[in-house]
Design an enzyme around this catalytic site. Structure first.
Site, PDB file in Angstrom:
ATOM      1  N   HIS A 193       2.712   4.264  12.930  1.00  0.00           N
ATOM      2  CA  HIS A 193       3.059   4.119  11.356  1.00  0.00           C
ATOM      3  C   HIS A 193       4.223   5.258  11.231  1.00  0.00           C
ATOM      4  CE1 HIS A 193       2.317   3.756   6.869  1.00  0.00           C
ATOM      5  NE2 HIS A 193       2.919   5.026   7.012  1.00  0.00           N
ATOM      6  N   HIS A 203       7.698   7.047   9.099  1.00  0.00           N
ATOM      7  CA  HIS A 203       8.400   7.257   7.892  1.00  0.00           C
ATOM      8  C   HIS A 203       9.766   7.381   8.293  1.00  0.00           C
ATOM      9  CE1 HIS A 203       5.609   6.524   4.290  1.00  0.00           C
ATOM     10  NE2 HIS A 203       4.870   6.965   5.334  1.00  0.00           N
ATOM     11  N   SER A 253       3.268  10.844   8.976  1.00  0.00           N
ATOM     12  CA  SER A 253       3.290  10.706   7.477  1.00  0.00           C
ATOM     13  C   SER A 253       4.477  11.238   6.816  1.00  0.00           C
ATOM     14  CB  SER A 253       1.932  11.407   6.838  1.00  0.00           C
ATOM     15  OG  SER A 253       0.839  10.987   7.528  1.00  0.00           O
ATOM     16  N   ARG A 274       0.839  -1.295   0.062  1.00  0.00           N
ATOM     17  CA  ARG A 274       0.031   0.073   0.067  1.00  0.00           C
ATOM     18  C   ARG A 274       0.827   1.186   0.150  1.00  0.00           C
ATOM     19  NH1 ARG A 274      -0.548   4.590   2.412  1.00  0.00           N
ATOM     20  NH2 ARG A 274      -0.298   3.764   4.322  1.00  0.00           N
ATOM     21  N   ASP A 275       1.643   1.483   0.962  1.00  0.00           N
ATOM     22  CA  ASP A 275       2.667   2.570   1.305  1.00  0.00           C
ATOM     23  C   ASP A 275       3.417   2.564  -0.037  1.00  0.00           C
ATOM     24  OD1 ASP A 275       3.737   5.035   2.072  1.00  0.00           O
ATOM     25  OD2 ASP A 275       3.307   4.439   4.167  1.00  0.00           O
ATOM     26  N   HIS A 330       3.270   4.102  -3.753  1.00  0.00           N
ATOM     27  CA  HIS A 330       3.663   5.319  -3.949  1.00  0.00           C
ATOM     28  C   HIS A 330       5.128   5.236  -4.721  1.00  0.00           C
ATOM     29  CE1 HIS A 330       0.809   7.615  -1.898  1.00  0.00           C
ATOM     30  NE2 HIS A 330       1.041   7.088  -0.721  1.00  0.00           N
ATOM     31  N   TYR A 333       4.330  16.177   3.822  1.00  0.00           N
ATOM     32  CA  TYR A 333       3.692  14.795   3.571  1.00  0.00           C
ATOM     33  C   TYR A 333       4.519  13.980   2.706  1.00  0.00           C
ATOM     34  CZ  TYR A 333      -0.744  12.009   2.506  1.00  0.00           C
ATOM     35  OH  TYR A 333      -1.627  11.032   2.629  1.00  0.00           O
TER      36      TYR A 333
END
Lengths: 340, 340
Positions: free
Chosen positions: B194, B196, B167, B13-14, B17, B285
């Site tokens: 979650h 990054h 995010s 899913r991520d 991108h 983002y």
């Protein structure tokens, strides 16, 4: 409150492992110039295994390291060049030559339990007017008490700074905190930390070290270094700024040398793959990685099994031959299993 | 003492991108099978921007996501497929279709201040018999009190779990600790995190979240995800094992799917470069990265200047058009400076 810290870039020394010791003079000049302009105060230029490392056992340098040290020093308007010396690999003559070539700092590196072999080299460094650093490698392999004992030896020899060196990328942040705090409590010299990213914790460990009182923190551009590489210098500069540390480093110039110079010549990205992860997980010396890859290919065995076994055997730098022996044994056991 | 935690893999899913939404059915099947065999309990399969994300604004999917969800679910013997739904991008019909295709969990994602748009979607998820999660994005942009207020809304709608979603990769470990602790103190549902990796702190933040009481922790194989990617799933499994958490995941199989499957098809390694670093540093983002690269090229400006300005403007998901406007403005200011 802002706190001063010194970032020490090791791209041109630890990165030598990833480059298979093939740095060119032009690459070294470009990196040195970029680091100097970004405001880095210290950076290291040496064969990955230190002065004198260019050899059959550790891999030959493409360009003589003295020439690279000299070239790097020529590019500096304010930064100073450090060299790494592992007693037994490098000798006193090498250090004298490095000082003549323009080195201003020597980091004498020993296994975590063997600081006593470094006395004469620290003393020679001081005679030569260099800043002197004791670099205690594979720090995860000793207790906190043993670390303090060994660090005190370095301090007694006159070292200005003593490093906790996580050569295997095996330490966890709370272990770093405990170690740096113990040194801070019991020593008067400066304290440093050198991390590897095998467990994706290099930045966290470096931050933990700074918070516990270390003021010399190593990094490399784009993480270029042994194993899965080091704490990423340009990211460290940004993170420390977020934490109100004063590094003296400007972000765009340090990013530029990372992205426009280092990223362009590095042979492969410094990702964390199964092998480098197993190294951190099992506590294996980061510079063993390329040897283990070769041995795995030669003997047709899983690289991760070699590294797990090296961790179990507590193999240390200098035991590169053992990597092939271990690979051979795993291969033979595999054959026996197939036959029986 | 061992503590149970659930790792949730978001590669499919991520990672969409980074793949520019071009996952093939075969890739999805291979990753799903590998994850399932390694012992992962939950993994997410959706367009990067959630159900219905395939569009001119967010980028068209190569393969219809319902087909990918179905394929992934078919490969599972024990794992369950999650889907992401961003209200406004995805609609209720999409969720019904996803549940028919085999999804067992829905994560309803809103900006950190907009949980109130998610009520009907959480309720529909429950009606459909799905596990339901509230996913509070751009968590660095709100105070701890605001976060708690919004998380309570999700809990009141019946969400089983609420996530702190970093995010932008902008949170620091102590900020994560503070946020998770506050939720743990004031909510009764499960808590998730979650991360990054823009500041090279994804693993540290994930660890901080677990230590503070989060039991759902996201990661992606080889970090494949927006910006500089996510916490690295296979590394997380090893690190949690070192900390005596019980994840139920076997290390060699999870490394195998990372190295032998994902590493083979990812278009570029998930390194931290100047742009992704600026995103974490300025709080932008993560999924804006590829847009900013395109805009920088189109208008001949420094990508980092665009991202810094987007951070200053506090741009949020959905404002992709703003990226081009900002690039145009920077370009025009540059021209004026050149002229005057």
């Amino acid at each position: 409150m802002t706190r001063d810290i010194h970032m020490v870039d090791v791209t041109l020394r630890d990165g030598s492992h990833s480059m298979r010791h093939a740095f060119t003079e032009e690459q070294v000049r470009q990196v040195a110039k970029g680091l100097d302009q970004s405001g880095i105060k210290y950076f290291e230029v040496t064969h990955g295994d230190g002065l004198g490392g260019s050899s059959l056992q550790y891999g030959f340098s493409k360009v003589n390291e003295l020439k690279l040290i000299e070239a790097a020093a020529e590019e500096c308007s304010q930064a100073e060049v450090s060299v790494l010396l592992v007693p037994g690999i490098g000798i006193k003559d090498d250090l004298e030559d490095a000082a003549k070539a323009g080195a201003k700092m020597v980091r004498v590196a020993t296994h975590i339990t063997e600081a006593d072999v470094a006395k004469q080299h620290i003393e020679l460094g001081k005679e030569l007017g260099l800043k002197t650093v004791g670099f205690l490698m594979m720090a995860h392999m000793a207790s906190v008490d043993k670390l303090v004992e060994q660090a005190k030896l370095f301090e007694s020899y006159g070292a200005d700074t003593v490093y906790v060196t996580d050569s295997a990328g095996a330490l966890l942040p709370d272990q770093v905190t405990e170690r740096i705090k113990a040194l801070k409590d019991q020593l008067n010299c400066g304290i440093g930390f050198h991390g590897h990213n095998n467990l994706s914790l290099a930045m966290a460990n470096t931050l933990a070290a700074a918070e516990a009182g270390a003021t010399y923190l190593d990094g490399s551009l784009r993480c270029l270094g042994a194993g899965s590489g080091n704490t990423q210098t340009e990211v460290m500069a940004a993170v420390f700024e977020r934490y109100n540390y004063k590094t003296g480093i400007e972000l765009y110039p340090i990013m530029d040398v990372a992205d426009d110079v280092v990223a362009k010549f590095m042979p492969r990205p410094q990702e964390i793959n199964g092998s480098s992860l197993i190294m951190g997980y099992s506590g294996v010396y980061s510079s063993f990685m390329l040897f283990a890859q070769e041995a795995a290919e030669k003997f047709g065995v899983d690289e991760r099994d070699i590294l797990t076994e090296l961790g179990r055997l507590q193999a240390v730098g200098g035991q590169e031959d053992l990597i092939y022996e271990v690979a051979r044994e795993i291969s033979e056991k595999k054959k026996q299993r197939t036959v029986s």
